[in-house]
Design an enzyme around this catalytic site. Structure first.
Site, short mmCIF file in Angstrom:
data_model
loop_
_atom_site.label_atom_id
_atom_site.label_comp_id
_atom_site.label_asym_id
_atom_site.label_seq_id
_atom_site.Cartn_x
_atom_site.Cartn_y
_atom_site.Cartn_z
N CYS A 1 25.69 -108.15 -73.64
CA CYS A 1 25.57 -107.47 -72.60
C CYS A 1 24.02 -106.75 -72.51
CB CYS A 1 26.45 -106.22 -72.69
SG CYS A 1 26.24 -105.76 -70.44
N CYS B 1 22.96 -104.28 -70.36
CA CYS B 1 23.22 -103.14 -70.31
C CYS B 1 22.42 -102.49 -71.56
CB CYS B 1 24.52 -102.64 -71.30
SG CYS B 1 26.47 -103.06 -70.18
N ASP B 2 21.79 -103.53 -72.74
CA ASP B 2 21.22 -103.13 -73.58
C ASP B 2 19.56 -103.75 -73.60
OD1 ASP B 2 23.87 -102.08 -74.32
OD2 ASP B 2 23.83 -103.93 -75.38
#
Length: 383
Positions: A212, A215-216
């Site tokens: 992801c 997200c990261d």
């Protein structure tokens, strides 16, 4: 009272869902954005051993990722023994749309899903959903969710572990130990990310290997990253990471197969290096991922130092819980007819988990509406 801290990034949909779950249960928490606070990011990594979000601490316990099962065990509320007209499994575009249509037919409806938004959450920018010139996947799914919550629909964040047919009802069991009964089912659980399939892959998930980028990605500001994938998702991720990372290696198994509009955007971006006809054959590093071995048809093997690899190589149907319940095709997708009916009476399916050819948000939403209307007609005939 427990001390709860959520380490998150601004655009991470799973971080938002973790916070929403805690808020729904009335749990107070401290929120720390590790995308902008480098010192906090290092503290999070030291606590969890992870370079991925969310990370949630509950007193001395460290919860890595959005672990719906554990959060339910700690803070969840149990469902009653009521019988639902419809249980919808999955809360992506198809599931949320089905929920609205079921509610408008005054069906007693429960939606059970590990997350709200499904695959759409992974999209940095959506430019082909009618009514919006451009919108992020997270923002679009938040609008879907807001519309569902207007109606009398129960939405539970949990993972369905088993479905058992029982005469004219279905028992839906979840990972947190809940079991509910339903007169009909709508399966909309979508797909899960496909992994690379190389040795030691699981060792580096959350330690430099990410599924992801939304997200990261912020954790790798000014770092060296690689993106694997030549479709729309891969190119979008490379484009977004080029504005965050120092360098981006775009690794494509064959040739780029993204839409021309995305290919056009690659032109002139100097910190993206494209490796065609290439694939990762080895991952290495001590505690975290440090380098990859790239095998290219014309150049053989080469080693590239990286801080992170974002995987965008496609998706696999989430149909483990439906094997034996309904018929699947050779790709493990649920076989449906033109009306979203499966091989079992009372079970309907919609969206990317099904055998429909095109996988698009707008199509999934339309199929979700169809499935709900078919479930309504089915239930009318049972009375």
């Amino acid at each position: 009272m427990s001390t709860v801290t959520v380490y998150s990034t601004k655009n991470c949909p799973y971080c938002r869902m973790a916070k929403a779950f805690l808020e729904k249960q009335g749990v107070q928490y401290i929120s720390i954005d590790v995308g902008v606070d480098a010192a906090a990011a290092q503290k999070m990594i030291a606590l969890s051993g992870q370079r991925g979000v969310p990370v949630i601490t509950v007193d001395e316990e460290v919860i890595v990722g959005y672990d719906s099962q554990r959060l339910n065990e700690l803070f969840g509320s149990h469902l009653s023994d009521e019988i639902y007209d419809v249980v919808i499994i999955g809360a992506g575009p198809a599931g949320l749309t089905a929920g609205v249509y079921c509610a408008r037919k005054f069906l007693k409806t429960l939606i059970v899903s590990e997350n709200i938004g499904g695959q759409a959450l992974e999209s940095w920018a959506i430019e082909n959903y009618m009514g919006y010139r451009m919108i992020t996947g997270e923002d679009l799914m938040k609008k879907f969710e807001d519309q569902v919550r207007i109606f009398d629909v129960r939405l539970e964040i949990d993972r369905v572990s088993k479905i058992t047919p029982e005469q004219e009802l279905f028992t839906v069991s979840t990972a947190s130990g809940i079991a509910v009964k339903a007169k009909s089912l709508i399966l909309t659980q979508g797909k899960k990310p496909r992994k690379l399939g190389v040795q030691d892959e699981d060792k580096y998930i959350g330690r430099g290997l990410s599924l992801c980028s939304t997200c990261d990605g912020p954790l790798y500001k000014g770092k060296r990253v690689a993106v694997v994938g030549g479709g729309n998702s891969g190119i979008q991720t490379a484009l977004e990471m080029s504005s965050i990372a120092a360098s981006v290696s775009l690794i494509v198994r064959s040739t780029i197969k993204a839409d021309p509009v995305f290919i056009k955007k690659l032109e002139g971006i100097k910190n993206i290096t494209i490796h065609l006809h290439s694939q990762i054959s080895n991952l290495s590093g001590d505690r975290f991922l440090e380098r990859i071995t790239l095998t290219t048809e014309s150049k053989g093997e080469q080693s590239i130092d990286v801080d992170a690899v974002f995987i965008e190589v496609g998706w696999l149907p989430n149909t483990d819980i439906t094997e034996g319940l309904v018929d699947l095709n050779n790709d493990k997708e649920i076989i449906v007819d033109v009306n979203c009916c499966t091989s079992r009476a009372g079970v309907f399916a919609a969206g990317d988990v099904t055998s429909i050819k095109s996988k698009q948000i707008v199509i999934a939403a339309g199929e979700g509406a169809k499935a709900a209307l078919e479930a309504y007609e089915y239930l009318l005939k049972q009375d």
